[in-house]
Design a protein around this motif. Structure first.
Motif, mmCIF file in Angstrom:
data_model
loop_
_atom_site.group_PDB
_atom_site.id
_atom_site.type_symbol
_atom_site.label_atom_id
_atom_site.label_comp_id
_atom_site.label_asym_id
_atom_site.label_seq_id
_atom_site.Cartn_x
_atom_site.Cartn_y
_atom_site.Cartn_z
ATOM 1 N N ARG A 146 29.770 32.055 44.400
ATOM 2 C CA ARG A 146 30.130 32.564 45.726
ATOM 3 C C ARG A 146 30.418 34.071 45.721
ATOM 4 O O ARG A 146 29.883 34.794 46.580
ATOM 5 C CB ARG A 146 31.320 31.777 46.278
ATOM 6 C CG ARG A 146 31.663 32.123 47.730
ATOM 7 C CD ARG A 146 32.783 31.228 48.250
ATOM 8 N NE ARG A 146 33.170 31.570 49.602
ATOM 9 C CZ ARG A 146 32.661 31.028 50.697
ATOM 10 N NH1 ARG A 146 31.720 30.107 50.582
ATOM 11 N NH2 ARG A 146 33.078 31.390 51.892
ATOM 12 N N PRO A 147 31.240 34.587 44.803
ATOM 13 C CA PRO A 147 31.441 36.041 44.789
ATOM 14 C C PRO A 147 30.149 36.828 44.585
ATOM 15 O O PRO A 147 29.947 37.875 45.213
ATOM 16 C CB PRO A 147 32.410 36.252 43.621
ATOM 17 C CG PRO A 147 33.129 34.955 43.486
ATOM 18 C CD PRO A 147 32.126 33.911 43.833
ATOM 19 N N SER A 170 35.285 41.108 52.024
ATOM 20 C CA SER A 170 34.293 40.360 51.244
ATOM 21 C C SER A 170 34.939 39.651 50.063
ATOM 22 O O SER A 170 34.566 38.524 49.714
ATOM 23 C CB SER A 170 33.195 41.307 50.748
ATOM 24 O OG SER A 170 32.486 41.876 51.827
ATOM 25 N N LEU A 171 35.912 40.305 49.453
ATOM 26 C CA LEU A 171 36.603 39.691 48.323
ATOM 27 C C LEU A 171 37.343 38.431 48.762
ATOM 28 O O LEU A 171 37.327 37.409 48.065
ATOM 29 C CB LEU A 171 37.578 40.695 47.704
ATOM 30 C CG LEU A 171 38.318 40.241 46.434
ATOM 31 C CD1 LEU A 171 37.325 39.854 45.344
ATOM 32 C CD2 LEU A 171 39.248 41.353 45.932
ATOM 33 N N SER A 187 34.845 35.707 49.398
ATOM 34 C CA SER A 187 34.272 35.201 48.143
ATOM 35 C C SER A 187 35.205 34.240 47.422
ATOM 36 O O SER A 187 34.769 33.508 46.530
ATOM 37 C CB SER A 187 33.938 36.374 47.216
ATOM 38 O OG SER A 187 35.121 36.952 46.674
ATOM 39 N N TRP A 188 36.482 34.237 47.799
ATOM 40 C CA TRP A 188 37.460 33.402 47.100
ATOM 41 C C TRP A 188 37.950 32.259 47.993
ATOM 42 O O TRP A 188 39.032 31.732 47.800
ATOM 43 C CB TRP A 188 38.628 34.263 46.627
ATOM 44 C CG TRP A 188 39.418 33.674 45.499
ATOM 45 C CD1 TRP A 188 40.737 33.326 45.499
ATOM 46 C CD2 TRP A 188 38.942 33.348 44.189
ATOM 47 N NE1 TRP A 188 41.110 32.804 44.283
ATOM 48 C CE2 TRP A 188 40.022 32.807 43.453
ATOM 49 C CE3 TRP A 188 37.694 33.448 43.556
ATOM 50 C CZ2 TRP A 188 39.898 32.378 42.132
ATOM 51 C CZ3 TRP A 188 37.573 33.026 42.240
ATOM 52 C CH2 TRP A 188 38.661 32.500 41.547
ATOM 53 N N GLN A 194 41.777 28.301 43.612
ATOM 54 C CA GLN A 194 41.629 29.247 44.718
ATOM 55 C C GLN A 194 42.740 29.079 45.751
ATOM 56 O O GLN A 194 43.221 30.062 46.317
ATOM 57 C CB GLN A 194 40.256 29.070 45.366
ATOM 58 C CG GLN A 194 39.110 29.453 44.431
ATOM 59 C CD GLN A 194 37.748 29.304 45.082
ATOM 60 O OE1 GLN A 194 37.497 28.358 45.820
ATOM 61 N NE2 GLN A 194 36.853 30.241 44.795
#
Length: 562
Positions: free
Chosen positions: A315-316, A373-374, A377-378, A424
């Motif tokens: 995903r990231p 975005s970070l 991504s998590w 996560q």
């Protein structure tokens, strides 16, 4: 499955949810951990649900509720990133996990490994959205995460169906995988929209908030089952129905809207608590299944940890490749605008023309920065669809032989679902806090839209007052008319303020009647502005909710005189 046991699990999950919320903890994580421990209680029997029950009873109301309360306009504005995550990333995850699992798990062929990939591909946004709402994630990030959760289940389940059919030799309605994917999506959406139109027509005839709410409860199950009868996507049918009925909710009475908000909110809490409890309670029995199949528990859990690592990394990489490209394009475009006066002038003229036509100026697309975005991504926590799809893996293939690697697939899927939730889910709040995300531009835009909604409502009120004074009720003193008008104007101008009519019967009756006319005019005006694309849907939804509470307050005080 024991009915008493199921009831105890539900009650226990709700109790744990309440305790977790009181302590400021994430209910999903606490419920799952408690479920782990509870599964090892001596004498505790397996809580086993058929995958069709999970997919046909638990999933539809969760999806429908999310779509009902989610703005389709927000979905459309963020369509590209939503489809990129909800479809593109799902397919890539399934393929990458499939190739990796086929390499590290001897019992899996490439086909069965891709089935595993499809099972673990779709994230569940429940935890991420709850955390984001609590910590104030920017609206655009929340919209992308919510929109992704509405489409990724459909993509994953369709891919799961295709790969299972290929492995088992089963026949599907459309043999070509790409055409089957398109058929499933298109027919599912059409079924949902048609059912929504029928439901709205029936709702107009009922004129009873209790019956309308019951009808709303039936819709998601009907949409899912009807689409499945056509071998289409029940998930997309539910989402389409939710979007359509949510967009037409202003046509229903205020009582229906208020009741539905409470009903769906309560149902969400109940189902989400049950899902995470069900997930946690599987731990002991997953281990037992591996032992019964003659597999090494530690080996399978080790392989599951490797697959989990791959899932966490995909995903990231995807987010920063796709979102990074948009971010770079955004910077290039902004520099071009800053250096090109003719381009700026052309954009200015286009916006002036839009404003002259009564439309909102075009907002230049702002892509997510690296901080947003970070976070995106998590937010790959897995949930109910992963568990249900794992349970739906067939026992045998077409020739009657056992399905290869079924125990390993289910165990690894469980490890990925629980692992993403714990890893996560536990770290996401700290990540959001450390990044200190905010969107001043969005906040300013929201304030402007809220003020515009109030202005539109105020203008609508003026028209109602003029009509009232031009044709007043008979035998009413002029000073009383003025007093009623002034009081209604004062209170209706502030959507946060409850109406407080006098106790005098004649005055109260006029006050209540005029107040409701004003609220109806305000509601119609802001909805018309939204439909003309001059007012943001989120601002309209928030404003309409306040109007509903105002109308409920006035009817509660003067119900016997209205």
């Amino acid at each position: 499955m024991n009915g008493v046991q199921l009831l105890l699990v539900i009650v226990g999950a709700i109790a744990v949810t309440g305790l977790a919320q009181r302590r400021g903890l994430q209910p999903a994580l606490v419920i799952t951990l408690v479920g782990f421990a509870a599964s090892f209680i001596p004498g505790f029997t397996r809580l086993e649900l058929d995958s069709e029950i999970i997919l046909g009873i638990v999933l539809p109301p969760l999806l429908y509720s999310a779509a009902l309360n989610f703005s389709f306009f927000s979905f459309a504005r963020n369509f590209r990133p939503i489809i990129g995550l909800g479809v593109g990333l799902v397919v890539v995850t399934a393929l990458v996990v499939g190739v990796f699992a086929a390499w590290v798990v001897p019992a899996l062929t490439v086909g069965t490994a891709v089935i595993l990939g499809a099972i673990v591909a779709p994230p569940d946004a429940v935890t991420a959205v709850a955390v984001g709402r609590k910590l104030g994630l920017p609206k655009r990030v929340m919209s992308i995460l919510t929109g992704e959760s509405l489409v990724n289940d459909a993509a994953a389940l369709t891919l799961f169906t295709i790969t299972v059919a290929a492995v088992t030799g089963a026949h599907t309605l459309v043999e070509n995988p790409v055409l089957l994917f398109l058929y499933s999506a298109v027919v599912g959406i059409v079924v949902g929209l048609v059912l929504a139109v029928v439901a709205v027509l029936i709702r107009r005839l009922l004129k009873d908030s209790a019956l309308e709410t019951v009808l709303g409860l039936i819709v998601p199950f009907a949409a899912y089952l009807l689409a499945e009868q056509f071998e289409a996507s029940g998930v997309l049918a539910v989402v389409a129905a939710g979007f359509a009925i949510g967009a037409s909710s202003s046509e229903a009475g205020y009582e229906t809207r208020l009741q539905e908000r409470q009903v769906w909110s309560s149902l969400d809490v109940l189902l989400e608590a049950f899902v995470f409890a069900y997930m946690g309670l599987q731990l002991r029995f997953v281990i037992q299944d591996l032992r019964d199949a003659g597999e090494s528990v530690w080996l399978v859990f080790g392989v599951g940890a490797l697959v989990l690592l791959v899932v966490l990394l995909i995903r990231p990489v995807w987010v920063f490749l796709s979102f990074g490209r948009h971010f770079l394009a955004d910077r290039i475009m902004r520099r071009k605008i800053a250096s090109d006066e003719r381009l700026r002038e052309r954009m200015r003229r286009e916006n002036e023309a839009r404003i002259a036509r009564g439309r909102r100026p075009r907002r230049y697309p702002v892509y997510l920065g690296w901080r947003e975005s970070l976070v995106v991504s998590w937010t790959g926590m897995r949930g109910v669809v992963t568990l249900a799809a794992a349970a739906a893996v067939p026992l045998v293939i077409a020739n009657g032989e056992p399905f290869p690697g079924r125990a390993e697939i289910q165990a690894i899927a469980f490890i990925v679902a629980v692992g993403t939730l714990l890893i996560q889910g536990l770290t996401l709040p700290a990540l959001i806090r450390s990044l200190k995300l905010s969107d001043p531009g969005q906040e300013q835009y929201d304030r402007e839209q809220a003020e515009l909604a109030r202005t539109v409502a105020r203008d609508a009120s003026v028209s109602v007052f003029a009509e009232f004074l031009a044709a007043p009720p008979p035998e009413v003193p002029p000073e009383l008319l003025v007093r009623v008008t002034e009081m209604v104007a004062e209170r209706s101008d502030d959507a946060e303020r409850d109406p407080e009519p006098d106790d005098a019967s004649r005055f109260g009756e006029m006050f209540g009647t005029l107040y409701r006319r004003v609220l109806q005019a305000q509601r119609a005006a802001v909805v018309a502005e939204r439909n003309a694309n001059r007012l943001d849907d989120d601002a309209v939804r928030g404003f309409l909710e306040k109007l509903d509470y105002q109308e409920a307050a006035i009817v509660s005080r003067l119900g016997n005189r209205l």
